[in-house]
Every structure is written in structure tokens, then in C-alpha cells.
Write a protein that holds these residues in place. Structure first.
Motif, PDB file in Angstrom:
ATOM      1  N   GLU A 620      40.935  33.422  27.715  1.00  0.00           N
ATOM      2  CA  GLU A 620      40.131  34.242  28.625  1.00  0.00           C
ATOM      3  C   GLU A 620      40.526  33.908  30.064  1.00  0.00           C
ATOM      4  O   GLU A 620      41.368  33.037  30.321  1.00  0.00           O
ATOM      5  N   TYR A 636      45.828  42.126  32.233  1.00  0.00           N
ATOM      6  CA  TYR A 636      46.558  41.672  31.068  1.00  0.00           C
ATOM      7  C   TYR A 636      47.491  40.558  31.531  1.00  0.00           C
ATOM      8  O   TYR A 636      47.704  40.364  32.735  1.00  0.00           O
ATOM      9  N   THR A 648      49.904  40.353  26.658  1.00  0.00           N
ATOM     10  CA  THR A 648      48.654  40.536  25.923  1.00  0.00           C
ATOM     11  C   THR A 648      48.221  41.994  26.010  1.00  0.00           C
ATOM     12  O   THR A 648      48.836  42.812  26.692  1.00  0.00           O
ATOM     13  N   LYS A 649      47.137  42.289  25.359  1.00  0.00           N
ATOM     14  CA  LYS A 649      46.541  43.609  25.469  1.00  0.00           C
ATOM     15  C   LYS A 649      45.800  43.736  26.801  1.00  0.00           C
ATOM     16  O   LYS A 649      45.507  42.731  27.462  1.00  0.00           O
ATOM     17  N   ILE A 651      42.553  44.556  29.013  1.00  0.00           N
ATOM     18  CA  ILE A 651      41.088  44.584  28.961  1.00  0.00           C
ATOM     19  C   ILE A 651      40.629  45.353  30.197  1.00  0.00           C
ATOM     20  O   ILE A 651      40.880  44.923  31.320  1.00  0.00           O
ATOM     21  N   PRO A 657      38.043  38.791  31.631  1.00  0.00           N
ATOM     22  CA  PRO A 657      38.523  39.307  30.333  1.00  0.00           C
ATOM     23  C   PRO A 657      38.616  38.214  29.276  1.00  0.00           C
ATOM     24  O   PRO A 657      38.744  37.027  29.588  1.00  0.00           O
ATOM     25  N   GLN A 658      38.583  38.645  28.025  1.00  0.00           N
ATOM     26  CA  GLN A 658      38.780  37.755  26.879  1.00  0.00           C
ATOM     27  C   GLN A 658      39.851  38.373  25.990  1.00  0.00           C
ATOM     28  O   GLN A 658      39.685  39.482  25.471  1.00  0.00           O
ATOM     29  N   TRP A 659      40.963  37.636  25.829  1.00  0.00           N
ATOM     30  CA  TRP A 659      42.070  38.144  25.028  1.00  0.00           C
ATOM     31  C   TRP A 659      42.111  37.500  23.637  1.00  0.00           C
ATOM     32  O   TRP A 659      42.216  38.188  22.644  1.00  0.00           O
ATOM     33  N   GLN A 661      44.565  35.843  22.176  1.00  0.00           N
ATOM     34  CA  GLN A 661      45.829  36.181  21.526  1.00  0.00           C
ATOM     35  C   GLN A 661      46.734  34.959  21.486  1.00  0.00           C
ATOM     36  O   GLN A 661      46.736  34.141  22.413  1.00  0.00           O
ATOM     37  N   THR A 777      49.475  50.304  24.383  1.00  0.00           N
ATOM     38  CA  THR A 777      49.230  48.860  24.459  1.00  0.00           C
ATOM     39  C   THR A 777      49.061  48.270  23.066  1.00  0.00           C
ATOM     40  O   THR A 777      49.553  47.170  22.772  1.00  0.00           O
ATOM     41  N   GLY A 781      51.274  45.432  21.206  1.00  0.00           N
ATOM     42  CA  GLY A 781      50.688  44.250  20.571  1.00  0.00           C
ATOM     43  C   GLY A 781      51.187  44.058  19.152  1.00  0.00           C
ATOM     44  O   GLY A 781      51.470  42.933  18.723  1.00  0.00           O
TER      45      GLY A 781
END
Length: 823
Positions: A620, A636, A648-649, A651, A657-659, A661, A777, A781
Motif C-alpha cells: 500500500e 500505480y 501494478t494495477k 487504483i 491505495p492498496q495494491w 501485488q 490494466t 496484470g
């Protein structure tokens, strides 16, 4: 006993009288035998009359009277000279050829090397701040004053009395033709290339003042007025200096101006330099120190009307100062300055205010100037006017002591000597124009030396205790690492409008720049953030800048610099660093230098680990900057590891943000860099920070969870988890592993088909750009997951091939063993 003393005294006088007569009457040795011969004739041959002894007695009396008169005249002359020296303002001119003969003897081996080192450091500091427009960068390469010393007192010398201080005045004439001061200059546009600038001659002429202080333990020296300065300059490129002097126009004038300004600002009355004469020399170079300054009180403010010139000076609030012309001081405070470090006392009332405010000031080098500026606060408490000032200079002496001196009444000198660190020194210093006096107390808490030792309360500490024989113990610097921990801060300045303080700290060492996290609404922050720097040789400073987070632009709430020179291997330093250019604030640092053998051990241990991969989990982020007009971002993360690039993707519409990944890379030892971007469907992406993830010091298969501040932006942190994975060759691939790998492959294929179908549908329907960007996106991923899966298969393939080779080697060794003997 008394009679014996009288006899000895008469015998001594008789001997001196006889010697004096022998000097004045060189024929006396011939007259004595002649007199003896006449006495022999008168006694035994022909008798003379009785007048001969009488003549001899008269002659002896006359000679003795002349002798006594001469001795009395010499005694009166000595007393008269002593009276003139101590009472009259100026003595007659005295010749001093002996001084120049002595200077010629001591100049090549003692004076010239010492003065060259001193002036070289001064010139290097001035070159950093002053250079002509034609030169982009200039570096001092060689500095030698030559073999020709200056001529002192060519027209003689004389003594003057200023108050209680005796001052020697003598002429100074330096005309040297063999000096060599070489600069390498990088030319600015439109010129290109480099050039050599060489000062090969110098001419300085003026009147020099010498003032002995502290019973002859030191001498203050200065010019009575700005001296006449001329220099000879040669230009060239490479190793040649045959180029004409007009090749770089304006450089000669700039060098003359630079030299004249340096002399005027350092050693033209009332500014004086100090030359110490210590009884012993510890041969230790001081590179910094900590000075405690206590502003006690002021007295007799306004007793003498201030000069009207003070009214021309500008106050800090932009208004003109009124001085103390009205002979009253309502509210006064003192601002203490050492370089860029400033501290301010509270306000106090009356013509004899008392403050008793103590501050810790930092000295950068073996000398320093402590300035005291007196201000008056008006009755409304809004505007403050500059009144007057004074200053005290401090200098390290090579025997471990310190000298403090200032200008006293009637251009006299107020000097004190602190024999060791920790000794308190009190001084009463008059303000300019004698508008009052300031009482201060000074304590030199510590001296820091180039060999890593620190003198504290007359002792040496900081890791390894250096010997007092002066033998240097400089350590090699190549490959060492400096670990700096920003622990906490205290008494930080708050925003004058909002009254809040959201502080963070930026550290710069060389080209490396790091930033701590931002703490909200506190003037006593606790960060405990750790950073590592590759040590730079040459006395590089650690630069500290503290900021207060604001909506539009962050406010600077102080800066400082820390001298890291002399920090030994394995030694650590815990210091409170006062912030400069502000009224209050300190930052606590813990600095540690990692030993070279520790780095080698880490490298050796890491080289013994089997080849593995880096597993990075981007969890995050928080406190990201807003890149969009609506006050949010579409963040991202793009990961760069060598030639590998992943992302990453996205958000959307968030600053936190929280990824969650995961990325994997085959370990190559290259830097792992994260770039946080703001996604835009049409416009180019915007950067909202970057950082470097350190993993080389991690132990195998042990995860590290950390928040890393983003660089290049005023706020933002990213939360990552990183592991250096190492394959355990003892484990063997099972059927369950094969099944899970097969399922993962099918899952990736299904996700790819679904994403492509969505993308094709949106294109056929003419969907909006934001939805299409989201689908693309997702496709990226899935591609990243596919790359990770392929890399995992390649690693498992490499492990299997290695196991097969080991099994083949074992079979060959077992088959090549000795054959069994049949029974």
C-alpha cells in the motif's frame, strides 16, 4: 657580613671603573709603567717634589666623575624610554632589520607551509560562493606562497598605547615573484573547455598592527586600513601557460577584488586575526566544536547617544532603526549568530535588561565568530528595530585550549583563555559606539578532531582514544557505509498563521537524498528513520533540511550541516544538531560508520548463498500528493530491476491505495527502484515520487517489512515487503506441486481470455476511455503474472538440471570405485 658586602660592592665599582678608563684611555697601559719608572727614579735616583701624587689623585677623581655621570645618563635614558612606552601614545621609530633577518631564516620551513595551508582553506571557501560569469566551475589545484617573505618595518617600527593595550605599528611590504597559485577553471557558455589560471606574483603594501594579549600567549594582527593589492595572472590550457592575459577578460580584476575583500573582511581594523604561541603542540587538527553561549545581561544601555548611522540600518521587519537616540530601551532582546545558526533570547525591560538565556552553538572549523545583535521591540509589540551589536571570536590553540577575544573600550582588547573544554569564561564586551555593555558566559563543550577523537572536559573520547603525541590515525574511507538515524526533534518552529507543525526531514549527502516520514501536529516529533550512505572522502558534510508540510508549498523550519570527518570504523555519534536560520529547533541524529571488514563479511556471506530470487510485495501507500485537479490521484507503481520492468494495477481516485501485488525477479545485485505514477488516459503520466528498496543486507528467506519515504515530492510513503528467496534443494518436487502449477497455468489462461473478451466488447460498443483503460490494466496484470509463472518454471528447471548433474556425478564416482575381489 655587612662589611663583606660593602667591600664586594666597592670592588665591583672599582673593576667597572677600571674597565671604563681602559676603554676611554687606550694609552693608560703605557702610562702605568712610565709612572712606575718615574717613582723608581724619584725613590732611588733623583727625588721629585710632592705634587706628583696630587696630580695623579686629581686626574683619577676627574675620570671617576665622568664615569658616574655617564652611568647616570644611561639610567635616565632607560627610565625615559620606559616612561614613554607606557604613557605616551606613540614612541619614536626604531629600526628592526633583525626582524627581517629572522623572518628570512624561518620563512621557508615554518612560516610559508603553515600560512599556505591556512590561506588555501580560506580561498577554497571563498571560491564556492564567488566566481565570475565566464567561469562555470573553478577548483584550486596548487597553493604556494613562494620563498620570498614579506618585508616588515622597512621604515622602522613604533609602539602605540590604546587604552591599556600596547600596539606595535610597522610597515608591511610583500613583493613576491615566485609564488604559485593554480586554478583549473571550467568555462561557461558561450566559451567551452577548460583553462588554467595561475597567480605567479603578488604585491601587498600597508601598515600592520600587532597586539600581544594574554601575557604574550597570543598576538592579534590586522591592517590599519585596506592595503594596496596587485597580482600577476597568467592563463593557459592543458600544461601550457603561454596564452595571453586577455584570454579570460575580467578574471584578473575578479581575483584582485576577491583578495582585497577577503583581507578587508578578516584582518582590517577593527577585525583582527589571532596567532597563538602555545607552549606545547598536540598536532591535532580541529574540524568542529560545540560552544555553549549564555547571554546574561546588558548594562548602561542608552548612556551614550547612539550614532545617527545606526538609524540608517534596516531592521528585520523592514523599517529603519532608531538606535538608542532617545536614551531609553523599553523591551530589548539579543539575537546570537554563529554562521547561519541563529538563536534569540526573550525580551526584557529597562536600560539594564537581564536574560540568562543559554544556547548551544556549532562551530565549523577551528575558529568561529559569535555575533550578538541587540534589538528593541516597540510598544505595540509588532515592530522591532536594530540598535547595536558586538562580537566575540574563538580560536582553537594547538595545546588543546581555546582563546576568546573581542574589541574593548577605546579599541582595546578583551581576551580570555580557556585551558580545557568545560571551563567557563565570562566576558563583558562593549557594544559598538559604546552604547552599553553586554555580559556573556562561554563554555567550550567539545572539540572534534580530524583523527576521530573528541575533546570533552579535558579528555579524549569517541571510540578509539587518540594518543597525545600527535600521531594521526586516519582510517581508509573507500567502501565504507554511514548509517544515519533521524531519531527525534524538539522545539521546532510552528507555522505563524495556522499554528501547526507537520515536520519532516530531508538528508543530503553528496548526490544521495532521503526523506523521513511526515508527522502531524507536533513540535516534538519522533521519527526513528534509518538511512545509509556510501561515505565520500574529502570532508563531505551531511546536509539537513527540516520542513513543515503545507497545502501549497512546504515551509522551511531550519537547516544544518554535520561534519562527518574523523568518524572511525565501529564508532558511533549521538548528537543534537541545532537548526540554522530559525529561532529554535534541534534534530537528534545517531551516526554510525560500518567497518570495512563488516561489509566484506556481508559480501562474502551473500556470495556463498545459492542463486535465488527477489520477492517483492507492494502492499500500500499513504499521504501521496494529489496529481489531479479534483485533489486525488490514480496511482500505480512501476518496478525497475535492471532490465526488468513491471507495474501494478491502477487504483483510482485515492491518496492511500492498496495494491497487495507480488513480483519476483532473479537476483542480480542491481538496484531495485520503485516509481509511483499517476495514471492518465489521455495525458502523459505524472510522477508522484520514487524510492529505492534496499535488499543487499537482508538474510536469506527472512522477510523485511518497511515503509519507505518517496523522494522528489513533499509527502508520500510506500509500504513494501521484500524477501531474498533461496531454493531449498533438499525438497523434491511432488505431484501436488505439479498439480498446483498446472492449475495456475490454466487460471492464467482463463484470465487472459476473459480480459481480451472484455476489451473486444468495449471496442465494439464504443465504451468510454476510462473503462477501456481499466481493462487494459487488467490485461497487463495478467501478463505480469504470466511472466512470474514462466520465471518460476525456469528456476525449477534450473534446480532440476542441477540435481540431475549432481546425481550423474554421484553415479560416476560410485562406478569408478575399486572392484570387489571374488571369493
Amino acid at each position: 657580613m655587612a662589611k663583606r658586602g660593602v667591600k664586594k660592592l666597592h670592588a665591583k665599582d672599582a673593576l667597572e671603573f677600571f674597565n671604563q678608563v681602559m676603554v676611554e684611555q687606550p694609552l693608560l697601559p703605557f702610562l702605568i709603567p712610565l709612572g712606575l719608572f718615574a717613582w723608581f727614579v724619584e725613590r732611588w735616583v733623583v727625588p721629585f717634589s710632592n705634587w706628583v701624587p696630587l696630580v695623579a689623585a686629581v686626574w683619577a677623581t676627574i675620570q671617576y666623575g665622568r664615569f658616574k655621570r655617564k652611568m647616570a645618563i644611561e639610567d635616565l635614558n632607560k627610565r625615559w624610554k620606559h616612561l614613554i612606552l607606557n604613557t605616551t601614545p606613540t614612541t619614536p621609530i626604531e629600526p628592526c632589520e633583525w626582524l627581517n633577518k629572522l623572518l628570512i631564516e624561518v620563512w621557508p620551513n615554518y612560516m610559508e607551509p603553515k600560512l599556505s595551508r591556512k590561506f588555501q582553506s580560506t580561498v577554497e571557501r571563498r571560491l564556492r560562493s564567488r566566481r565570475p560569469k565566464l567561469i562555470d566551475k573553478i577548483e584550486l589545484q596548487e597553493f604556494s606562497l613562494g620563498s620570498c617573505p614579506p618585508t616588515l618595518g622597512e621604515q622602522g617600527k613604533r609602539w602605540m598605547t590604546s587604552g591599556e593595550q600596547q600596539v606595535m605599528t610597522l610597515g608591511f611590504d610583500w613583493d613576491s615573484k615566485d609564488m604559485s597559485v593554480m586554478f583549473m577553471a571550467k568555462l561557461a557558455k558561450p566559451l567551452m573547455g577548460t583553462a588554467r589560471v595561475v597567480i605567479n606574483s603578488i604585491h601587498i603594501k600597508g601598515d600592520l598592527l600587532l597586539s600581544p594579549i594574554l601575557d604574550g600567549e597570543a598576538v592579534l594582527y590586522s591592517f590599519e586600513s585596506t592595503p594596496e593589492v596587485r597580482i600577476g595572472v597568467a592563463f593557459g590550457s592543458g600544461g601550457s601557460q603561454a596564452g595571453p592575459g586577455t584570454e579570460l577578460p575580467g578574471v584578473s580584476t575578479w581575483l584582485v577584488k576577491l583578495l582585497t575583500e577577503t583581507i578587508a573582511k578578516t584582518m582590517v581594523e577593527p577585525r583582527r586575526l589571532c596567532f597563538s604561541l602555545p607552549p606545547v603542540d598536540l598536532k591535532k587538527q580541529a574540524v568542529g566544536g560545540v560552544l555553549s553561549v549564555t547571554v546574561v545581561s546588558a548594562s548602561n544601555l542608552g548612556k551614550k547617544g547612539a550614532s545617527n548611522e545606526l538609524g540608517n540600518q534596516q531592521s528585520l521587519s523592514g523599517s529603519t532603526a532608531s538606535g538608542i537616540a532617545d536614551n531609553r530601551v523599553v523591551h530589548a532582546f539579543v539575537e546570537v549568530e554563529v554562521g547561519n545558526l541563529m538563536r534569540k533570547t526573550d525580551t526584557s525591560e529597562g536600560p539594564n535588561p537581564t536574560w540568562n538565556s543559554t544556547f548551544n552553538m556549532v562551530l565549523h572549523g577551528e575558529t568561529g565568530v559569535v555575533k550578538f545583535l541587540l534589538y528593541e521591540l516597540d510598544s505595540g509589540g509588532v515592530k522591532f528595530n536594530y540598535l547595536t551589536s558586538c562580537e566575540i571570536k574563538v580560536k582553537y590553540v594547538s595545546d588543546g585550549s581555546a582563546i576568546f577575544w573581542a574589541i574593548g573600550h577605546n579599541s582595546g582588547v578583551v581576551a580570555r583563555h580557556a585551558e580545557n573544554c568545560g571551563k567557563e569564561v565570562g566576558m563583558v564586551v562593549p557594544f559598538e559606539d559604546n552604547t552599553g555593555e553586554l555580559t556573556v558566559s562561554l563554555v567550550l563543550k567539545e572539540w572534534q578532531f580530524a583523527d576521530g577523537s573528541v575533546a570533552v572536559s579535558n579528555s579524549l573520547s569517541n571510540g578509539l582514544r587518540s594518543s597525545l603525541d600527535g600521531s594521526p590515525k586516519l582510517q581508509p574511507r573507500t567502501g565504507s557505509t554511514l548509517r544515519v538515524k533521524v531519531v527525534e526533534g524538539r522545539a521546532l518552529a510552528v507555522n505563524s498563521k495556522s499554528g501547526k507543525c507537520d515536520p519532516y526531514v530531508k538528508l543530503q549527502y553528496g548526490k544521495a537524498l532521503y526523506r523521513t516520514k511526515t508527522l502531524s501536529r507536533t513540535a516534538q516529533p519522533v521519527w526513528n528513520d534509518k538511512f545509509e550512505f556510501d561515505e565520500i572522502a574529502g570532508g563531505e558534510y551531511l546536509k539537513i533540511k527540516c520542513y513543515n508540510l503545507d497545502t501549497f508549498s512546504d515551509d522551511s523550519i531550519g537547516s544544518a550541516r554535520v561534519n562527518l570527518e574523523g568518524l572511525l570504523d565501529g564508532a558511533s555519534r549521538d548528537v543534537w544538531v541545532p537548526l540554522e536560520k530559525v529561532d529554535s529547533g534541534e534534530i537528534r541524529l545517531e551516526i554510525e560508520r560500518i567497518q570495512n571488514d563488516q561489509n566484506d563479511n556481508l559480501k562474502r556471506s551473500s556470495s556463498k548463498v545459492e542463486a535465488g530470487w527477489i520477492e517483492l510485495v507492494i502492499i500500500e501507500a499513504r499521504d501521496l500528493v494529489a496529481a489531479d485537479l479534483r485533489g486525488t490521484s490514480d496511482p500505480y507503481v512501476r518496478v525497475h530491476y535492471g532490465n526488468n520492468k513491471k507495474r501494478t494495477k491502477v487504483i483510482y481516485k485515492t491518496l492511500a491505495p492498496q495494491w497487495n501485488q507480488t513480483f519476483e525477479f532473479a537476483e542480480t545485485g542491481e538496484p531495485l527502484i520503485l516509481h509511483v505514477k499517476d495514471h492518465n488516459a489521455v495525458l502523459p503520466t505524472a510522477s508522484i515520487g520514487n524510492c529505492t528498496v534496499e535488499y543487499s543486507m537482508l538474510s536469506p528467506n527472512e522477510p523485511a517489512d518497511k515503509w519507505i519515504p518517496l523522494q522528489g515530492v513533499r509527502s508520500g510513503e510506500i509500504h513494501v515487503k521484500i524477501v531474498r528467496r533461496v531454493m531449498d534443494t533438499g525438497k523434491k518436487t511432488s505431484l501436488e506441486t505439479d498439480v498446483s502449477a498446472l492449475g495456475k497455468r490454466r487460471k492464467i489462461s482463463a484470465q487472459m481470455r476473459d480480459s481480451l473478451k472484455k476489451c473486444a466488447g468495449l471496442v465494439d460498443e464504443g465504451g468510454d476511455a476510462e473503462a477501456l483503460s481499466l481493462v487494459l490494466t487488467e490485461v497487463e496484470g495478467v501478463q505480469d503474472e504470466q511472466e512470474v509463472y514462466i520465471q518460476q518454471l525456469e528456476r525449477e528447471k534450473a534446480v532440476l538440471l542441477r540435481k540431475i548433474n549432481e546425481l550423474g556425478s554421484e553415479i560416476v564416482r560410485s562406478s569408478s570405485g575399486p572392484a570387489r575381489t571374488p571369493y
